[in-house]
Design an enzyme around this catalytic site. Structure first.
Site, PDB file in Angstrom:
ATOM      1  CB  SER A 113      -0.951   0.006   1.195  1.00 24.99           C
ATOM      2  OG  SER A 113      -1.907  -1.021   1.077  1.00 24.99           O
ATOM      3  CE  LYS A 117      -7.413  -6.903   6.055  1.00 22.02           C
ATOM      4  NZ  LYS A 117      -7.521  -7.573   4.739  1.00 22.02           N
ATOM      5  CG  ASN A 127     -10.298  -3.555   2.979  1.00 24.54           C
ATOM      6  OD1 ASN A 127     -11.369  -2.952   2.894  1.00 24.54           O
ATOM      7  ND2 ASN A 127      -9.560  -3.847   1.915  1.00 24.54           N
ATOM      8  CG  ASP A 165      -9.696  -7.006   1.492  1.00 22.32           C
ATOM      9  OD1 ASP A 165      -8.795  -6.520   0.790  1.00 22.32           O
ATOM     10  OD2 ASP A 165      -9.570  -7.209   2.705  1.00 22.32           O
ATOM     11  N   GLY A 208     -10.530 -20.263   4.457  1.00 24.28           N
ATOM     12  CA  GLY A 208     -10.141 -19.182   5.346  1.00 24.28           C
ATOM     13  C   GLY A 208     -11.168 -18.081   5.454  1.00 24.28           C
ATOM     14  N   GLY A 243     -10.937 -15.289   7.749  1.00 20.50           N
ATOM     15  CA  GLY A 243     -10.470 -14.152   8.526  1.00 20.50           C
ATOM     16  C   GLY A 243     -11.096 -12.890   7.948  1.00 20.50           C
ATOM     17  CB  ALA A 256      -8.745 -10.864   3.511  1.00 13.97           C
ATOM     18  N   GLY A 287      -2.746 -12.673  -5.938  1.00 15.07           N
ATOM     19  CA  GLY A 287      -3.488 -11.577  -5.328  1.00 15.07           C
ATOM     20  C   GLY A 287      -3.047 -10.189  -5.746  1.00 15.07           C
TER      21      GLY A 287
END
Length: 295
Positions: free
Chosen positions: A34, A84, A105, A121, A145, A147, A149, A264
């Protein structure tokens, strides 16, 4: 009142009078893209501004948020793990999408000075996936997953019309997520055994952090037994939302089997462009996006 730097675990220079954005996480200084992307956009737009990585512990997060709210130089920015979900209770407001996803995010500062949490995201993931693997609607996806994201990606894929099978190391979390979305009419089901369902999938999406390498070196860890990739249909795609390294062990193994793969990087770029536009709504989004893409 304590200043922003008092709550950080890394050293950051915040020149007086110079606007800035930031990505806050446990250790974004060790590899977040970022800062590079936002600085490129600032330069392209001729803006005298900066973007910093903020390493902050969960314990110091509330104090940091208060200091940022009091600092008029702060424009907004990005959020990394593990903050997050924690920020849902720390910011002044949470927008509707982020509230539904259960994770933040991105942060923007509204004209009234309030810090508002958003989530970019999921939208960026869907756009990235469709550019490589075609329309999401009607596809059966196995997502690993849930989480911050992962929940955002799963929610947006479900809203885009995909049929989702979700797996999480904590099975209760997968069952809870599936229950919420199934109750709203979306075809989402929790799975406890990847091997029993992988052959049904049109795509495998890794939203865990397994395979990430902070220093961009190779990481041989994978979120599942790589031999299971042999059970994926020949037309299946494998999407790993990790962008560091660009070719994770999962993607290398999938490519070796002739499967379509996607890392990604484009998702990371897409969510950065959206977050930039939220923080600076009057800026030239196309010019900022082009500058970020050129990095």
């Amino acid at each position: 009142m304590s200043g922003v730097s008092d709550f950080l675990d890394n050293s950051v220079d915040l020149p007086a009078g110079r606007p800035y954005g930031a990505i806050m996480g446990l250790a974004p200084s060790k590899g977040a893209r970022s800062p590079i992307l936002w600085r490129a956009a600032f330069d392209a737009l001729g803006m005298q501004a900066d973007f910093h990585p903020f390493d902050v512990t969960p314990e110091n997060l509330p104090g940091l948020v208060k200091a940022l709210k009091a600092d008029a130089r702060y424009l907004g920015g990005a959020v990394a793990v593990p903050h997050k979900e924690l920020l849902l209770t720390e910011l002044d407001r949470i927008d509707e999408a982020a509230r539904a996803i259960g994770a933040v995010n991105a942060i923007r500062r509204d004209p009234d000075g309030a810090l508002v949490g958003a989530n970019t995201d999921g939208l960026a993931a869907v756009e990235s996936f469709e550019a490589t693997a075609g329309p999401v609607r009607g596809k059966k996806l196995l997502l690993l997953g849930l989480g911050g994201a992962g929940k955002a990606v799963a929610a947006c894929f479900a809203l885009a019309g995909a049929e989702l099978m979700v797996w999480n190391r904590d099975g209760a979390k997968a069952r809870e997520f599936a229950g919420v979305y199934s109750a709203s009419g979306k075809p989402v089901r929790a799975v406890s055994d990847i091997a029993s369902v992988i052959a049904e999938a049109d795509a495998l999406i890794n939203c865990t952090s397994v395979g990430f390498a902070a220093d961009s070196s190779d990481n041989d860890d994978a979120p599942l037994d790589l031999a299971l990739l042999d059970q994926l249909p020949a037309h299946a795609a494998v999407f790993d939302i990790i962008y560091q390294p660009l070719q994770t062990a999962l993607l290398r193994a999938a490519a070796a089997r002739g499967l379509k793969t996607l890392n990604g990087k484009s998702m990371n770029l897409g969510q950065a462009v959206i977050a930039f536009a939220l923080a600076l709504p009057d800026a030239d989004r196309d010019k900022a996006a082009a500058a970020m893409a050129a990095v």
